[in-house]
Every structure is written in C-alpha cells, then in structure tokens.
Write a protein that holds these residues in place. Sequence first.
Motif, mmCIF file in Angstrom:
data_model
loop_
_atom_site.group_PDB
_atom_site.id
_atom_site.type_symbol
_atom_site.label_atom_id
_atom_site.label_comp_id
_atom_site.label_asym_id
_atom_site.label_seq_id
_atom_site.Cartn_x
_atom_site.Cartn_y
_atom_site.Cartn_z
ATOM 1 N N PRO A 1 -14.187 54.172 -29.912
ATOM 2 C CA PRO A 1 -13.580 55.545 -30.417
ATOM 3 C C PRO A 1 -14.276 56.708 -29.685
ATOM 4 C CG PRO A 1 -14.434 53.884 -32.194
ATOM 5 C CD PRO A 1 -14.608 53.075 -30.515
ATOM 6 N N GLY A 2 -13.541 57.735 -29.936
ATOM 7 C CA GLY A 2 -13.973 59.037 -29.152
ATOM 8 C C GLY A 2 -15.356 59.580 -29.373
ATOM 9 N N HIS A 3 -15.929 59.248 -30.361
ATOM 10 C CA HIS A 3 -17.495 59.848 -30.701
ATOM 11 C C HIS A 3 -18.397 58.706 -30.345
ATOM 12 C CE1 HIS A 3 -15.932 58.029 -34.476
ATOM 13 N NE2 HIS A 3 -17.111 57.218 -34.453
ATOM 14 N N LEU A 4 -18.100 57.514 -29.741
ATOM 15 C CA LEU A 4 -18.789 56.597 -28.985
ATOM 16 C C LEU A 4 -18.540 56.467 -27.487
ATOM 17 C CD1 LEU A 4 -19.209 53.810 -31.478
ATOM 18 C CD2 LEU A 4 -20.909 55.496 -30.718
ATOM 19 N N GLN A 5 -17.688 57.417 -26.865
ATOM 20 C CA GLN A 5 -17.124 57.124 -25.465
ATOM 21 C C GLN A 5 -18.138 57.938 -24.642
ATOM 22 O OE1 GLN A 5 -13.389 58.795 -25.139
ATOM 23 N NE2 GLN A 5 -12.301 57.089 -26.389
ATOM 24 N N THR A 6 -18.235 57.378 -23.439
ATOM 25 C CA THR A 6 -19.187 57.866 -22.335
ATOM 26 C C THR A 6 -18.338 59.073 -21.944
ATOM 27 O OG1 THR A 6 -18.320 56.586 -20.478
ATOM 28 C CG2 THR A 6 -20.327 55.819 -21.939
ATOM 29 N N GLN A 7 -18.938 60.049 -20.969
ATOM 30 C CA GLN A 7 -18.168 61.231 -20.487
ATOM 31 C C GLN A 7 -16.988 60.680 -19.520
ATOM 32 O OE1 GLN A 7 -20.454 64.632 -18.834
ATOM 33 N NE2 GLN A 7 -18.768 65.051 -17.385
ATOM 34 N N GLU A 8 -17.436 59.719 -18.588
ATOM 35 C CA GLU A 8 -16.427 59.044 -17.747
ATOM 36 C C GLU A 8 -15.383 58.361 -18.451
ATOM 37 O OE1 GLU A 8 -19.746 58.236 -17.659
ATOM 38 O OE2 GLU A 8 -20.306 59.635 -15.797
ATOM 39 N N PHE A 9 -15.665 57.623 -19.623
ATOM 40 C CA PHE A 9 -14.708 56.927 -20.219
ATOM 41 C C PHE A 9 -13.498 57.821 -21.160
ATOM 42 C CE2 PHE A 9 -12.718 54.168 -23.705
ATOM 43 C CZ PHE A 9 -12.595 53.085 -23.137
ATOM 44 N N ALA A 10 -14.194 58.970 -21.790
ATOM 45 C CA ALA A 10 -13.292 59.952 -22.208
ATOM 46 C C ALA A 10 -12.531 60.611 -21.228
ATOM 47 C CB ALA A 10 -14.359 61.171 -22.866
ATOM 48 N N GLU A 11 -13.115 60.950 -20.073
ATOM 49 C CA GLU A 11 -12.181 61.451 -19.063
ATOM 50 C C GLU A 11 -11.141 60.794 -18.577
ATOM 51 O OE1 GLU A 11 -15.034 62.849 -16.136
ATOM 52 O OE2 GLU A 11 -15.622 64.508 -17.102
ATOM 53 N N ALA A 12 -11.223 59.332 -18.453
ATOM 54 C CA ALA A 12 -10.391 58.472 -18.128
ATOM 55 C C ALA A 12 -9.431 58.497 -19.238
ATOM 56 C CB ALA A 12 -11.044 57.123 -17.586
ATOM 57 N N THR A 13 -9.509 58.375 -20.573
ATOM 58 C CA THR A 13 -8.459 58.164 -21.403
ATOM 59 C C THR A 13 -7.839 59.356 -21.624
ATOM 60 O OG1 THR A 13 -10.249 58.706 -23.181
ATOM 61 C CG2 THR A 13 -9.921 56.436 -22.547
ATOM 62 N N LEU A 14 -8.515 60.465 -21.545
ATOM 63 C CA LEU A 14 -7.831 61.787 -21.563
ATOM 64 C C LEU A 14 -6.851 62.019 -20.473
ATOM 65 C CD1 LEU A 14 -10.573 64.178 -23.094
ATOM 66 C CD2 LEU A 14 -8.579 63.405 -24.216
ATOM 67 N N GLY A 15 -7.114 61.492 -19.310
ATOM 68 C CA GLY A 15 -6.207 61.686 -18.224
ATOM 69 C C GLY A 15 -4.868 60.957 -18.467
ATOM 70 N N TRP A 16 -4.719 60.009 -19.435
ATOM 71 C CA TRP A 16 -3.454 59.584 -19.793
ATOM 72 C C TRP A 16 -2.461 60.272 -20.223
ATOM 73 C CZ3 TRP A 16 -5.751 55.143 -23.550
ATOM 74 C CH2 TRP A 16 -6.271 54.165 -22.863
ATOM 75 N N TYR A 17 -2.988 61.539 -20.494
ATOM 76 C CA TYR A 17 -1.846 62.328 -21.385
ATOM 77 C C TYR A 17 -1.141 63.144 -20.187
ATOM 78 C CZ TYR A 17 -4.407 60.893 -25.632
ATOM 79 O OH TYR A 17 -4.802 60.304 -26.806
ATOM 80 N N GLY A 18 -1.576 63.260 -19.106
ATOM 81 C CA GLY A 18 -0.802 63.769 -18.092
ATOM 82 C C GLY A 18 -0.638 65.170 -18.657
#
Length: 313
Positions: free
Chosen positions: A127-144
């Motif tokens: 879940p978003g509120h348990l994501q590390t900064q690197e993991f959050a940036e990686a998932t948000l990168g999916w949205y192009g």
Amino acid sequence: MSAARDDLPAVSRRRVRLALRAARERSGLSQAEVAKKLGWSLSKVQRIELGEVAVSPIDLRALIVDVYGLTDVERIAELTEEARIARRERYWTAPEHRDHLTPGLIQLLQFELAATSICEFQSTLVPGHLQTQEFAEATLGWYGLELTDEQRRVRRDVRLARRERVIERDGAPEYRLLFDESALWRIIGDMATTADQFEDLAEAATRPNVHLRVLPMDRGALMGMFGVFSVLRLGPDRDDAVVYRESYLRDALTEDVSEVLYHIDIFERFWQQALDEHASRALVLARVYDIRARIARDNDHGTNHGKEQDTRG
C-alpha cells in the motif's frame, strides 16, 4: 498530531448528513415532502443527505428546527458548528492536493485521521502509505504520460507523509493489512528496490498497531476478484465506516451501508483464511532473503564473467 481531528470537513459533512437523514426518518416525512415545505428542489434535499453538498448553517436550522422540530439547544449548536466545518473543505485542503489528487483520495486523507481502525486488502503491491521512497517512485513511474511530473511528485509526497498519519502517529488506528501472496513475486523497479520494500514492510509489521497477514495463492484467487479496498471504521458501530476502492488512476469513497457491510464481511472471511501474523512476516522475510540471494548470484556471475574475459584476453 492528535489521535483524531474534530475539524475535518469530510467527517463533519458525514455527521451532518447522517443526523439530517435520521431526523427526517424520525419525522416520517419523505424527501419530497421536506423539499415542498422549504420550497427547495427535491435534488437539493437528496444531495444534502447523500453528502454531495455541504448544507449551510442557515439551511441546517431551517431543516432541524422548522421542519424536524429539534429543540435541544446543545444539539442544534453542535450540528451548526459541524455544518460550518463541512463548508471549509476548500480552505482545509492544500491547493496542490486540490489540483493533483482525486476527490476520493482527498476524502480518504481526512477519514484516515478520524479512523479508529483500518482494514485493507492489497492484491498487487505494498500500500502507498507503507511504500519506501524508491518503491513509490517506481510505481508512480508506471503511469507514464497519464500523470505529469508535478502530479507524480505530489502523489509521492502524499504517500510518504501518510505513513506517519496512518501508522506512526500517537494514537494511530489499529491497522490490518491482508496481503495477497502473489504480490510478493512482483519485482517493482528492480530487485534491490523490491527487497528493501519487503524488508521495510516486515519491520512495519512489528509495530503494535500493525497486523499483517498474507493470503496464500491457493486461497486468494477469489479474493483477488474484489480488487483493492480499505474499510475505515469511525466508531463503535459496525456500520459506522466508509469504504475506499482504488483501481489504476480511478478511485472512489462510499458510505453506503450495504457496501460497507459487504466489504467488512469479505475482509473478515479471508482474514481468517490467511496465514497468522508470525508466519506471514516470516514469509515476507523469506522473500527478502531470496531476492537478495539472486542479486548476490547475479553480481558474482558478472564478476566471474569479467575475470574470464580478462583471462582470455
């Protein structure tokens, strides 16, 4: 930050609409009859009771005093203050949140502060509120191109801030995460980012208010069909809760009692079928060790391959 906030517009709007609906039902009047008495449109009454609009203090008094006959001075003052708070939505919400977050997420941020417990099911990733900064940036990168750089920045910052708001603050709600085992087998960003994230998740699960259970893949196929959702309990009553659902770039928050109870029942059913908390944390850590071993093997293979090339050269 206090355990709960009493000046949250979304929460106040909910309290007002529930109080007005209960008062109307006690009066025996239909929504159409209320609208006729006040010279309002039927849609205005409906939207107020659905929480789609915040009722003004003047309109509130017209409803509770003139139509429903409420005489309790303290209760009238309490509801009037709640109505004033509910109308501060635009001023309470940060401008960049209004510009870059969905209405559902903005409401969720408020209800999280008022929640006594949160039950969340995740079938795809941490879940978003348990994501590390690197993991959050990686998932948000999916949205192009679907999200601008600024939208990604705001969403990343909100995710990282929610960890303190949801998990770590004094008086934080009890948090139960039902995590599908299949999510442990997805590499997000790269192997190092994923291993760090799962290790962080296992550490978060040691907090006294956090309860993590992994739903094994041989039991979770049906649960996966329900999609990602959270149930936020706001009081002692079973139906005093809201449900937040999310899918890709779309989300929605609902207060419909039938939907709330439906999702509570589904969550409880599969929570009992999941691994216990000790076994779940052990499984997450085993996945961390497995990924780190793969990284070490790949690095060792690359080093030895380079040495072979040097020898041949």
